[in-house]
Design a protein around this motif. Structure first.
Motif, PDB file in Angstrom:
ATOM      1  N   VAL A  27       0.907  -1.034   0.066  1.00 46.04           N
ATOM      2  CA  VAL A  27      -0.039  -0.129   0.060  1.00 46.04           C
ATOM      3  C   VAL A  27       0.943   1.092  -0.145  1.00 46.04           C
ATOM      4  CG1 VAL A  27      -1.931   1.248   1.188  1.00 46.04           C
ATOM      5  CG2 VAL A  27      -1.774  -1.391   1.263  1.00 46.04           C
ATOM      6  N   LYS A  28       0.720   2.223  -0.794  1.00 47.62           N
ATOM      7  CA  LYS A  28       1.221   3.515  -0.903  1.00 47.62           C
ATOM      8  C   LYS A  28       0.628   4.497  -0.744  1.00 47.62           C
ATOM      9  CE  LYS A  28       4.616   1.402  -4.404  1.00 47.62           C
ATOM     10  NZ  LYS A  28       5.227   1.588  -5.769  1.00 47.62           N
ATOM     11  N   ASN A  29       1.173   5.457   0.368  1.00 49.23           N
ATOM     12  CA  ASN A  29       0.703   6.577   0.460  1.00 49.23           C
ATOM     13  C   ASN A  29       1.502   7.523   0.108  1.00 49.23           C
ATOM     14  OD1 ASN A  29      -0.558   8.872   1.742  1.00 49.23           O
ATOM     15  ND2 ASN A  29      -0.906   7.737   3.575  1.00 49.23           N
ATOM     16  N   PRO A  30       1.123   8.687  -0.706  1.00 49.21           N
ATOM     17  CA  PRO A  30       2.176   9.438  -1.225  1.00 49.21           C
ATOM     18  C   PRO A  30       2.506  10.562  -0.291  1.00 49.21           C
ATOM     19  CG  PRO A  30       0.111   9.787  -2.154  1.00 49.21           C
ATOM     20  CD  PRO A  30      -0.091   8.633  -1.565  1.00 49.21           C
ATOM     21  N   PHE A  31       1.600  10.721   0.930  1.00 49.24           N
ATOM     22  CA  PHE A  31       1.924  11.845   1.736  1.00 49.24           C
ATOM     23  C   PHE A  31       3.096  11.476   2.788  1.00 49.24           C
ATOM     24  CE2 PHE A  31      -2.600  12.443   0.822  1.00 49.24           C
ATOM     25  CZ  PHE A  31      -2.560  13.821  -0.089  1.00 49.24           C
ATOM     26  N   ALA A  36       8.371  12.948   4.883  1.00 47.82           N
ATOM     27  CA  ALA A  36       9.606  12.679   5.371  1.00 47.82           C
ATOM     28  C   ALA A  36      10.587  13.552   4.749  1.00 47.82           C
ATOM     29  CB  ALA A  36      10.165  11.230   4.869  1.00 47.82           C
ATOM     30  N   LEU A  37      10.434  14.007   3.427  1.00 47.40           N
ATOM     31  CA  LEU A  37      11.105  15.193   2.943  1.00 47.40           C
ATOM     32  C   LEU A  37      10.831  16.494   3.423  1.00 47.40           C
ATOM     33  CD1 LEU A  37      10.637  13.960  -0.942  1.00 47.40           C
ATOM     34  CD2 LEU A  37      12.657  13.944   0.444  1.00 47.40           C
ATOM     35  N   VAL A  38       9.834  16.727   3.939  1.00 43.92           N
ATOM     36  CA  VAL A  38       9.759  18.242   4.517  1.00 43.92           C
ATOM     37  C   VAL A  38      10.357  18.201   5.854  1.00 43.92           C
ATOM     38  CG1 VAL A  38       7.950  19.491   5.712  1.00 43.92           C
ATOM     39  CG2 VAL A  38       7.366  18.766   3.320  1.00 43.92           C
ATOM     40  N   ALA A  68       6.343  18.570  12.017  1.00 43.30           N
ATOM     41  CA  ALA A  68       6.416  17.719  10.452  1.00 43.30           C
ATOM     42  C   ALA A  68       6.678  16.150  10.779  1.00 43.30           C
ATOM     43  CB  ALA A  68       7.609  18.370   9.578  1.00 43.30           C
ATOM     44  N   GLN A  69       7.465  15.922  11.945  1.00 42.14           N
ATOM     45  CA  GLN A  69       7.775  14.491  12.104  1.00 42.14           C
ATOM     46  C   GLN A  69       6.484  13.895  12.627  1.00 42.14           C
ATOM     47  OE1 GLN A  69      11.481  14.246  14.125  1.00 42.14           O
ATOM     48  NE2 GLN A  69      11.397  11.823  14.158  1.00 42.14           N
ATOM     49  N   GLY A  70       5.494  14.642  13.533  1.00 43.20           N
ATOM     50  CA  GLY A  70       4.689  13.967  14.068  1.00 43.20           C
ATOM     51  C   GLY A  70       3.405  13.879  13.175  1.00 43.20           C
ATOM     52  N   ALA A  71       3.406  14.766  12.107  1.00 42.69           N
ATOM     53  CA  ALA A  71       2.569  14.561  11.253  1.00 42.69           C
ATOM     54  C   ALA A  71       2.713  13.306  10.289  1.00 42.69           C
ATOM     55  CB  ALA A  71       2.350  16.003  10.455  1.00 42.69           C
ATOM     56  N   THR A  72       4.143  13.170  10.150  1.00 42.97           N
ATOM     57  CA  THR A  72       4.346  12.155   9.175  1.00 42.97           C
ATOM     58  C   THR A  72       4.063  10.649   9.933  1.00 42.97           C
ATOM     59  OG1 THR A  72       6.092  13.635   8.240  1.00 42.97           O
ATOM     60  CG2 THR A  72       6.226  10.990   8.098  1.00 42.97           C
ATOM     61  N   VAL A  73       4.382  10.610  11.243  1.00 41.54           N
ATOM     62  CA  VAL A  73       4.083   9.357  11.940  1.00 41.54           C
ATOM     63  C   VAL A  73       2.570   9.332  12.108  1.00 41.54           C
ATOM     64  CG1 VAL A  73       4.079   8.354  14.045  1.00 41.54           C
ATOM     65  CG2 VAL A  73       6.087   9.399  13.312  1.00 41.54           C
ATOM     66  N   ILE A  77       0.382   5.816  10.525  1.00 45.59           N
ATOM     67  CA  ILE A  77      -0.574   5.306  11.458  1.00 45.59           C
ATOM     68  C   ILE A  77      -1.756   5.342  10.968  1.00 45.59           C
ATOM     69  CG2 ILE A  77      -1.424   5.253  13.748  1.00 45.59           C
ATOM     70  CD1 ILE A  77       0.999   6.103  14.882  1.00 45.59           C
ATOM     71  N   GLY A  78      -2.413   6.489  10.445  1.00 45.95           N
ATOM     72  CA  GLY A  78      -3.716   6.448   9.800  1.00 45.95           C
ATOM     73  C   GLY A  78      -3.941   5.624   8.765  1.00 45.95           C
ATOM     74  N   SER A  79      -2.682   5.868   7.726  1.00 46.80           N
ATOM     75  CA  SER A  79      -3.022   4.908   6.430  1.00 46.80           C
ATOM     76  C   SER A  79      -2.688   3.504   6.808  1.00 46.80           C
ATOM     77  CB  SER A  79      -1.870   5.445   5.601  1.00 46.80           C
ATOM     78  OG  SER A  79      -0.449   5.139   5.996  1.00 46.80           O
ATOM     79  N   ALA A  80      -1.990   2.952   7.630  1.00 49.70           N
ATOM     80  CA  ALA A  80      -1.775   1.740   8.265  1.00 49.70           C
ATOM     81  C   ALA A  80      -3.257   1.317   8.649  1.00 49.70           C
ATOM     82  CB  ALA A  80      -0.850   1.362   9.169  1.00 49.70           C
ATOM     83  N   TYR A  81      -3.938   2.016   9.409  1.00 49.75           N
ATOM     84  CA  TYR A  81      -5.114   1.617  10.080  1.00 49.75           C
ATOM     85  C   TYR A  81      -6.328   1.625   8.948  1.00 49.75           C
ATOM     86  CZ  TYR A  81      -9.493   1.808  12.652  1.00 49.75           C
ATOM     87  OH  TYR A  81     -10.743   1.570  13.233  1.00 49.75           O
TER      88      TYR A  81
END
Length: 96
Positions: A27-31, A36-38, A68-73, A77-81
């Motif tokens: 599963v790929k989530n482009p965000f 991570a780049l941000v 930014a790191q918290g938003a990425t995590v 988690i949201g996409s995995a769920y």
């Protein structure tokens, strides 16, 4: 250093196609890569500002990096769920 000739392990896979995913579709989530780049960009800018002696800007950028790191995590988690529930529904054998 001598290599042991008794091992019969196969060589490691050289391409991503060689990895077996055991029936799971990746599963790929482009965000997530964008986040991570941000995070890396803000971290780099913060370290550069510390290097040049601008500690106030550096502190602001370090705080922005944590956000930014918290938003990425949270996206991971949201996409995995979200996709985890979808995969469970399709595993039961029902067609979509």
């Amino acid at each position: 250093m001598e290599k042991s000739s008794g091992g019969s392990a196969p060589p490691p896979p050289l391409h991503m196609e060689d990895f077996q995913l055991e029936g799971k579709k990746p599963v790929k989530n482009p965000f997530v890569p964008i986040g991570a780049l941000v995070t890396v960009g803000v971290l780099t800018a913060g370290l550069i500002s510390f290097r040049y002696g601008n500690s106030q800007l550096g502190q602001k950028l370090m705080r922005a990096r944590v956000v930014a790191q918290g938003a990425t995590v949270a996206l991971m988690i949201g996409s995995a769920y979200y996709y985890g529930d979808e995969i469970k529904l399709f595993k039961k054998g029902s067609s979509p």
